[in-house]
Design a protein around this motif. Structure first.
Motif, PDB file in Angstrom:
ATOM      1  N   THR A 168     -33.352 -54.058  43.675  1.00  0.00           N
ATOM      2  CA  THR A 168     -34.758 -54.451  43.864  1.00  0.00           C
ATOM      3  C   THR A 168     -35.523 -54.236  42.555  1.00  0.00           C
ATOM      4  N   GLY A 169     -34.792 -54.343  41.439  1.00  0.00           N
ATOM      5  CA  GLY A 169     -35.336 -54.000  40.116  1.00  0.00           C
ATOM      6  C   GLY A 169     -36.677 -54.613  39.771  1.00  0.00           C
ATOM      7  N   GLY A 222     -36.650 -55.900  49.797  1.00  0.00           N
ATOM      8  CA  GLY A 222     -37.765 -55.595  48.898  1.00  0.00           C
ATOM      9  C   GLY A 222     -38.643 -56.823  48.763  1.00  0.00           C
ATOM     10  N   VAL A 223     -39.885 -56.726  49.213  1.00  0.00           N
ATOM     11  CA  VAL A 223     -40.775 -57.884  49.160  1.00  0.00           C
ATOM     12  C   VAL A 223     -42.059 -57.515  48.420  1.00  0.00           C
ATOM     13  N   ILE A 269     -37.852 -43.601  45.091  1.00  0.00           N
ATOM     14  CA  ILE A 269     -38.368 -44.775  44.364  1.00  0.00           C
ATOM     15  C   ILE A 269     -39.892 -44.915  44.497  1.00  0.00           C
ATOM     16  N   ASN A 270     -40.388 -44.804  45.740  1.00  0.00           N
ATOM     17  CA  ASN A 270     -41.788 -45.186  45.965  1.00  0.00           C
ATOM     18  C   ASN A 270     -42.792 -44.329  45.197  1.00  0.00           C
ATOM     19  N   ALA A 286     -42.123 -51.216  38.021  1.00  0.00           N
ATOM     20  CA  ALA A 286     -41.239 -51.802  39.037  1.00  0.00           C
ATOM     21  C   ALA A 286     -40.016 -50.893  39.220  1.00  0.00           C
ATOM     22  N   ASN A 287     -39.331 -51.074  40.358  1.00  0.00           N
ATOM     23  CA  ASN A 287     -38.242 -50.162  40.747  1.00  0.00           C
ATOM     24  C   ASN A 287     -37.171 -50.006  39.669  1.00  0.00           C
ATOM     25  N   GLY A 288     -36.757 -51.106  39.048  1.00  0.00           N
ATOM     26  CA  GLY A 288     -35.644 -51.068  38.103  1.00  0.00           C
ATOM     27  C   GLY A 288     -35.939 -50.216  36.877  1.00  0.00           C
ATOM     28  N   ALA A 289     -37.212 -50.149  36.488  1.00  0.00           N
ATOM     29  CA  ALA A 289     -37.596 -49.400  35.283  1.00  0.00           C
ATOM     30  C   ALA A 289     -37.332 -47.904  35.460  1.00  0.00           C
TER      31      ALA A 289
END
Ligand code: KPL
Length: 295
Positions: free
Chosen positions: A240-241, A125-126, A183-184, A193-196
């Motif tokens: 990747t949170g 994850g970048v 996720i996307n 962001a992903n973790g949320a």
């Protein structure tokens, strides 16, 4: 020489890691801000609480390109058709193209040229902080098995990346698809962001159901994921949170997203197999609407 097609988040990160390990690498792209920043100041990577900067060669994709043994395609899916001639141009004899792009169909599009094309999958994850500067959360780099591939794996490992070949790259592609289809679009629609995505119970359920639907389609086409899709997607979202998904980053920058090669391709395959995928169908429609508004 390794040539990387792309100057975005993942391309800058991979290029930086390889260059830092002394592997000859050149990035080729068409994003002028990215090319200018990389050529001027190299790439700056923030990872594991450390930051480093490495000079990087970055050239315009239309310019003269030296022959490359490896051409790694890390551009976004909407660009793939226009990349085909560049991807195959100046491939050294016996050279190979590897696509690490998200979604379905990129490999098939790239196969329109004369060179050999292999599939890769990266779960790194970048986040692109600004042109030439990224924050990375390390993941794995999987590569399809082929006689020349161990040499590339060795270069990735020399760069400190977790890389390996797999006899089941299709399964890896579908696992990654389950992650990305869930996720996307959700992170893009909610702007988080992903973790949320794991925090609110209703959102978490949509995330999990989107991944379950992909698992059902994978099963129906004979490439079962072999892992629980809910565990998989929750683990990636957690790991990747703090990353903003690539689809959210695309929308932020007013770029077309990869929705068609992700949920679009999934919904089409589900229709062919007669598998109902209501969550993915709704995510697809919502992101298309958002794209029409943003792009
Ligand atoms: O692949 C990704 C993406 O953003 O495209 C994940 C793994 C979800 C990391 O954000």
């Amino acid at each position: 020489v390794i040539r990387i097609l792309g100057t975005g988040a993942l391309a800058s990160y991979l290029g930086g890691r390889l260059a830092r390990a002394g592997v000859p690498v050149v990035l080729a792209g068409s994003w002028t801000d990215g090319l200018a920043a990389l050529s001027r100041s190299g790439v700056t990577v923030h990872e594991d609480g450390e930051s480093w900067t490495e000079p990087l060669r970055a050239v315009g994709i239309g310019g003269s390109l030296e022959p490359a043994e490896w051409v790694l395609v890390l551009a976004k899916s909407p660009q793939t058709p226009s990349l085909v001639p560049h991807a195959h141009r100046n491939l050294a004899p016996g050279g190979t193209l590897v696509t690490f792009q998200n979604g379905l169909g990129n490999r098939e599009i790239l196969q329109a040229g004369p060179g050999r094309v292999l599939q890769g999958v990266s779960t790194t994850g970048v986040t692109l902080l600004r042109p030439g500067e990224v924050r990375a959360l390390a993941g794995t780099w999987l590569l399809e098995e082929a006689p020349s591939v161990p040499a590339l794996v060795a270069l990735f490992r020399r760069a400190g990346l977790e890389a390996e070949t797999t006899p089941e790259i299709e399964v890896a592609v579908w696992r990654k698809l389950a992650v990305n289809c869930a996720i996307n679009p959700l992170s893009a629609l909610l702007g988080v962001a992903n973790g949320a995505l794991l925090e609110d119970p209703a959102t978490r359920e949509r995330l999990c159901e989107a991944a379950r639907e992909v698992a059902r389609v994978a099963e129906a086409r004979g490439t079962p994921l072999g892992v629980d899709p809910v565990t998989l997607v929750a683990e990636v979202a957690r790991k990747t949170g703090s990353n903003r998904s690539s689809m959210l980053q695309d929308l932020d920058r007013g770029l077309p997203t990869e929705i068609e090669s992700l949920n679009g391709a999934l919904v089409a395959e589900a229709a062919r197999r007669g598998v109902p995928v209501p969550v993915n169908t709704s995510l697809l429609a919502s992101v298309r609407a958002l794209e029409r508004k943003a792009v």
